[in-house]
Design a protein around this motif. Sequence first.
Motif, PDB file in Angstrom:
ATOM      1  N   LEU A 100       0.843  -1.203   0.000  1.00 47.46           N
ATOM      2  CA  LEU A 100       0.000   0.000   0.000  1.00 47.46           C
ATOM      3  C   LEU A 100       0.873   1.246   0.000  1.00 47.46           C
ATOM      4  N   TYR A 121      -4.848   1.774   5.654  1.00 43.66           N
ATOM      5  CA  TYR A 121      -5.262   0.377   5.457  1.00 43.66           C
ATOM      6  C   TYR A 121      -6.434   0.021   6.370  1.00 43.66           C
ATOM      7  N   ILE A 152      -9.726   1.234   5.040  1.00 43.31           N
ATOM      8  CA  ILE A 152     -10.188   0.408   3.914  1.00 43.31           C
ATOM      9  C   ILE A 152     -10.709  -0.925   4.434  1.00 43.31           C
ATOM     10  N   VAL A 209      -5.571   4.538  -5.785  1.00 36.18           N
ATOM     11  CA  VAL A 209      -5.690   4.373  -4.332  1.00 36.18           C
ATOM     12  C   VAL A 209      -6.397   5.568  -3.707  1.00 36.18           C
ATOM     13  N   LEU A 250     -10.187   5.433  -4.636  1.00 40.63           N
ATOM     14  CA  LEU A 250     -10.924   4.372  -3.947  1.00 40.63           C
ATOM     15  C   LEU A 250     -10.968   4.608  -2.437  1.00 40.63           C
ATOM     16  N   SER A 251      -9.866   5.086  -1.871  1.00 43.18           N
ATOM     17  CA  SER A 251      -9.841   5.347  -0.426  1.00 43.18           C
ATOM     18  C   SER A 251     -10.804   6.468  -0.059  1.00 43.18           C
ATOM     19  N   TRP A 257     -10.973  -4.307  -7.597  1.00 44.29           N
ATOM     20  CA  TRP A 257     -10.086  -3.219  -8.007  1.00 44.29           C
ATOM     21  C   TRP A 257      -8.839  -3.132  -7.134  1.00 44.29           C
ATOM     22  N   PHE A 258      -8.998  -3.447  -5.845  1.00 43.17           N
ATOM     23  CA  PHE A 258      -7.857  -3.415  -4.928  1.00 43.17           C
ATOM     24  C   PHE A 258      -6.989  -4.680  -5.013  1.00 43.17           C
ATOM     25  N   THR A 288      -7.416  -8.775   0.039  1.00 39.39           N
ATOM     26  CA  THR A 288      -8.558  -8.974  -0.855  1.00 39.39           C
ATOM     27  C   THR A 288      -8.895 -10.456  -0.992  1.00 39.39           C
TER      28      THR A 288
END
Length: 992
Positions: free
Chosen positions: A690, A715, A718, A773, A776-777, A823-824, A832
């Motif tokens: 990450l 992290y 998420i 990132v 999405l975050s 996606w991650f 994931t």
Amino acid sequence: MTDTPEKIDYSKTLYLPETEFPMRAGLPQKEPEMAAKWKQMGLYKKLRASAAGREKFVLHDGPPYANGNIHIGHALNKVLKDVITRSFQMRGFDSNYVPGWDCHGLPIEWKIEEKYREKGKDKNEVPVNEFRKECREFAQGWINIQSDEFRRLGIEGDFDNPYTTMAFHSEARIAGELLKIAMSGQLYRGSKPIMWSVVERTALAEAEVEYAEVESDTIWVKFPVKDVRGALQLRGGDGAHAVADAVADTKALNELLQASVVIWTTTPWTIPGNRAISYSSKIEYGLYEITEATNDFGPQPGEKLIFAKRLAEDAANKAKVTFKLVRDVTGAELGAITCAHPLADLGYTFAVPMLDGDHVTDDAGTGFVHTAPSHGREDFEAWMANVRALEARGIDVKIPFPVDDAGFYTEDAPGFGPSAEGGAARVLDDNGKKGDANKRVMDALIKTNNLFARGRIKHEYPHSWRSKKPVIFRNTPQWFVYMDKELGDGTTLRTRALSAIDQTRFVPAGGQNRLRAMIEQRPDWVLSRQRAWGVPICVFADAEGNVLQDEKVNARILEAFEVEGADAWFAEGAKERFLAGEHDGEKWQMVTDILDVWFDSGSTHTFTLEDRPDLKWPADVYLEGSDQHRGWFHSSLLESCATRGRAPYNAVVTHGFTMAEDGRKMSKSLGNTVTPQEVMSQSGADILRLWVMNTDYWEDQRLGKTIIQTNIDSYRKIRNTVRWMLGTLAHDHGDEIAYADLPELEKLMLHRLAELDQIVRKGYDEFDFKRIVRALSDFANVELSAFYFDIRKDTLYCDAPSSLKRRSALFVIRKLFDCLVLWFAPMMPFTTEEAWLSRDPNAESVHLEQFPTVPAEWSNEAVAEKWKGVRAVRRAVTGALEIERKEKRIGSSLEAAPVVHVADAELLKALDGLDFAEICITSDIQVVAGEGPSEAFRLDDGTKVAVEPKLAEGTKCARSWKITKDVGSDPDYPDVSARDAQALRELAQAAG
């Protein structure tokens, strides 16, 4: 007396999140187990099988060196590669990653030699193939270790069948590439000054050199003018003008003949190699006479000296003298001068010509460059550019070999070589320490009265990046590839390479100019190294350096290499075996040098991309650190252009280097190093990955405890978002809801997924991972956790099973989960995978999935535009309620029933038909048109919304905690609202 009714535990009637996916990740413990599981289940083979028949996407791995544990630079590099290959695999490509290792060369050879020295063993007494066997075993040991370390990072690839430059097939192919170049006439034996490591006894390429500050002797040296020709011929004419011109020319001639040209150098030991002096016709020069001197040695009053006018005063100060300018000296005059060597008394009796050169500046020194073609690239090029003119003047143009491989002067350095008093002087010793060469040269210059001044200077100087010791430039016979020889099709290697650069995509774009500049300026490619561990330059050459051109000999060599490896070249009887009696063994000698390891790595595209059916040539992308513009990108480009006419890649991606948190270089002595092993053992590989994704990796990036903690915090957010979705989806029955039937809020979320789908795909295409990132975050933290989930928790927890709103929310959360996790997945493979299998324990792996297909109907700009207004009004309500909470007038937003005044007609229209209380998470709300009272709450952003905080009226529902007036309206459920009563009735009926 009546019985008291039993109190109901309503929490058991709510659809609260239920999941075994823990809040605490425990990555250091879970990740190795997951990596072992992937290996056991054969995930790599499953990936290949699932991608069979798809279009190939190939990232060709630049080989790390097999001689130590991986460091943070390796981790950065491999994670970037892994994310790229995984992202293309999950977007419909067959994206196979084949790891590779660079196995030959000096660092490994050096390690084996160190082991020998510890045992008092002499390398030269060991049979060469026995020594090579030990090098091979050493490299294989580190390949095994690094392979495990890369897998621990979550890197997925063909680790069971990687490529190595020391595999027999690889060595045969490398040799084959060399022979192609030799047969096309591009290979030649020449003599040039190259960077030489005295410590390691080998030539070095620019890519094997780093620069470090050193303190050096610096000297100013007088070269007495010996002759002036051509430009000062007496002019003819009649009468007084002719006499005046003749007198002027004679005076000018005598002035020059009494003068000395002064040079400056930081390498006194190269003076015996001097053969010329370079000047620039663009610089202003002057003839100076010394008027005063206060020095212990050197120039005295009356001496005449020539300097660049801009530098004369500084030089005078160094020598502790005072100058006066006699007159200007023209470029034509300088070109007519021939000097004597300052050490002529020791046997350097040749003439020293003056050469006009563009490389000469007046930034420092004297404006004259001491030119020793044996000891510098620019010196060599200046000399070679004037060879024909010098020969016409009767000057010997042969370039000497003043220094041998051990740093000693040879007999080409009279007065300092083996026959000199005291024996040969030495430039550097076996440990890279300065020898006595500088002192002996300076002493000799003082003796001949030609040392003008001396001093010390700190400057950047080239060092071997392996031994960390200084190198020298020395003229040696080596094998080269021409850069500018016409190749029969109107091109040269240089023009081919420059054309290939123009056709290559560079990320970041600046890499193109950097590589282009290097190719434009580089000299011929030096291929030879004087070592033992590597692929030999497997050609036969005669005394003049001509290469044997025989395809049958070449075929025998390559056949042997394929079966026995390059050791076949060093085996007893190899010469006779390969010549097979078809050529004169006295005339044709085996070359014993080995190839530069950059040629090895530059040839990897042949035995990986071309020879493996699971790959393709050319590669879609090469990715390495920015130093590889002069390394692997560079050598791969030259090798491929020499043999195939184009680059072996379509795109080049570069990353910077990892610095300590304070911006300084990581160093064990400073105690600021961060190792990937340490981060993984304490926080986990996904945290390290990450961090890579969050960096501007195109530039140098930083890493330390604070930065790691920042990524841990990111992290956790998420992970908590994913965890809540998993818990909520425990109650999902997989209902499919038609888009037209979805509430607007759900349509808004699907629209955002459609927008993110474009951002994610474009980001992966452009290798812009930080953008992905961040998008999405922010979506997970701001739009989901703090907005959508917050609003829908009441519906999800409390609504009846038949509720369309609840089923719609579950449908959308299912889509949100799928999209975010998939996606991650390339970025955080362990987390994931854990989430995916937690959702569906029967699934094989998230990494066998494809990115979700987003239906076109999800993109709904009208809904998005409308909800910009809704959210603007909501922000005003939220701001007002925050003050009420702070002042303790309410405990939660459900205690409020604000009155919202909206003066903007468009905003008011946006709220039409919505349950705005639900959106603001209040028990009730009243929306009215108008400005509202002056004391009402308003935001400072100009939004025409005013909020009057009011308390909700009614009774608190025991199940949902909303305050409503319909609590008790259902006699069967007297302490809950009508909505909750209906939900309880449905739940009771479902329970039977």
